[in-house]
Design an enzyme around this catalytic site. Sequence first.
Site, short mmCIF file in Angstrom:
data_model
loop_
_atom_site.label_atom_id
_atom_site.label_comp_id
_atom_site.label_asym_id
_atom_site.label_seq_id
_atom_site.Cartn_x
_atom_site.Cartn_y
_atom_site.Cartn_z
N ASP A 67 -6.60 -18.12 23.73
CA ASP A 67 -5.33 -17.44 23.46
C ASP A 67 -4.68 -17.90 22.16
OD1 ASP A 67 -4.83 -19.97 24.48
OD2 ASP A 67 -3.88 -19.27 26.30
N ASN A 136 2.17 -22.77 37.09
CA ASN A 136 2.30 -21.60 37.98
C ASN A 136 0.93 -20.97 38.26
OD1 ASN A 136 1.68 -20.45 35.54
ND2 ASN A 136 3.56 -19.27 35.32
N HIS A 138 -1.34 -20.30 35.95
CA HIS A 138 -1.90 -19.46 34.88
C HIS A 138 -3.14 -20.09 34.26
CE1 HIS A 138 0.99 -21.33 31.69
NE2 HIS A 138 -0.21 -21.83 31.49
N GLU A 143 -0.44 -14.86 33.38
CA GLU A 143 0.65 -15.34 34.23
C GLU A 143 0.57 -14.68 35.61
OE1 GLU A 143 2.46 -17.64 33.16
OE2 GLU A 143 3.09 -17.40 31.09
C1 F6R Z 1 -4.13 -23.13 26.60
C2 F6R Z 1 -3.92 -22.29 27.76
C3 F6R Z 1 -3.04 -22.66 28.89
C4 F6R Z 1 -3.08 -24.16 29.27
C5 F6R Z 1 -2.13 -24.44 30.43
C6 F6R Z 1 -2.08 -25.91 30.78
O1 F6R Z 1 -5.00 -22.49 25.68
O2 F6R Z 1 -4.46 -21.25 27.78
O3 F6R Z 1 -3.40 -21.91 30.01
O4 F6R Z 1 -4.38 -24.51 29.62
O5 F6R Z 1 -0.84 -24.01 30.09
O6 F6R Z 1 -1.49 -26.60 29.72
P1 F6R Z 1 -1.42 -28.18 29.66
O7 F6R Z 1 -2.84 -28.64 29.48
O8 F6R Z 1 -0.60 -28.48 28.44
O9 F6R Z 1 -0.82 -28.65 30.93
#
Ligand code: F6R
Length: 243
Positions: A67, A136, A138, A143
């Site tokens: 992303d 959450n 994701h 989401e």
């Molecule tokens: C990052 C992404 C997000 C993260 C998720 C967890 O490219 O796509 O889905 O993997 O938000 O983030 P952290 O590792 O910062 O807890």
Amino acid sequence: MKLYRANDYKEMSRKAANIISSLVIMKPDCVLGLATGSTPIGTYQELVRRYENGDLDFSQVCSANLDEYKGLTKDNEQSYFYFMYNNLFKHVNIKLENTNIPNGMEPNAQEECLRYERVIESLNGVDLQLLGLGHNGHIGFNEPAEAFETITHCVDLTASTIEANKRFFEKEEDVPRQAYTMGIGTIMKAKKILLIVSGEDKADILYRSLRGPVTPHVPASILQLHNDVIVVADEAALSRMPE
Ligand code: F6R
């Protein structure tokens, strides 16, 4: 689904790097699906260490990131390109032209999402997709929703994601409100998925993702339906999972 337990973040990072390294060694021209966020930083550091020791060669590796924020330039310190460049790409011998990240500066969402799907297709798909887990549930920026979005698309970030990501920005207003992300279908097409999870604050959502019902309200729960998923999580993240 294989579940590897690690004592702590460091061990989780080592184990995840071992799995990625084994693929790079066995298939030097593999396609790695990469993620940003706090969780994979240690994994990338371990990969860099192995490269510096002469144990890994990224010269034929291609990558496709999950992303990118919409509206951030590559040189914006909060862009995911900037993150990838500084945490991995500039430290190893991957060719920048072999790295792919959605173009956050393309205003035409439909065009950019189709282009990105074609890029992944032209690479013959992702061999191993690295994923972190949002609080959450994701994955990528998919989401919780009423239905699984399948292909790369433009998303409006939820309040909880904006809240979680604001730590990286000076002010909450600076957090972009939209992002391009691989869809759940894009992620599920990866031949192998490696989910890494650390910390007690993820214990509940990890449990719901792996043991709860498969539902778009917990996007990561879809991983239960993939036939080659490896989860590497530390004890804190696994504190709600039975041994
Ligand atoms: C990052 C992404 C997000 C993260 C998720 C967890 O490219 O796509 O889905 O993997 O938000 O983030 P952290 O590792 O910062 O807890």
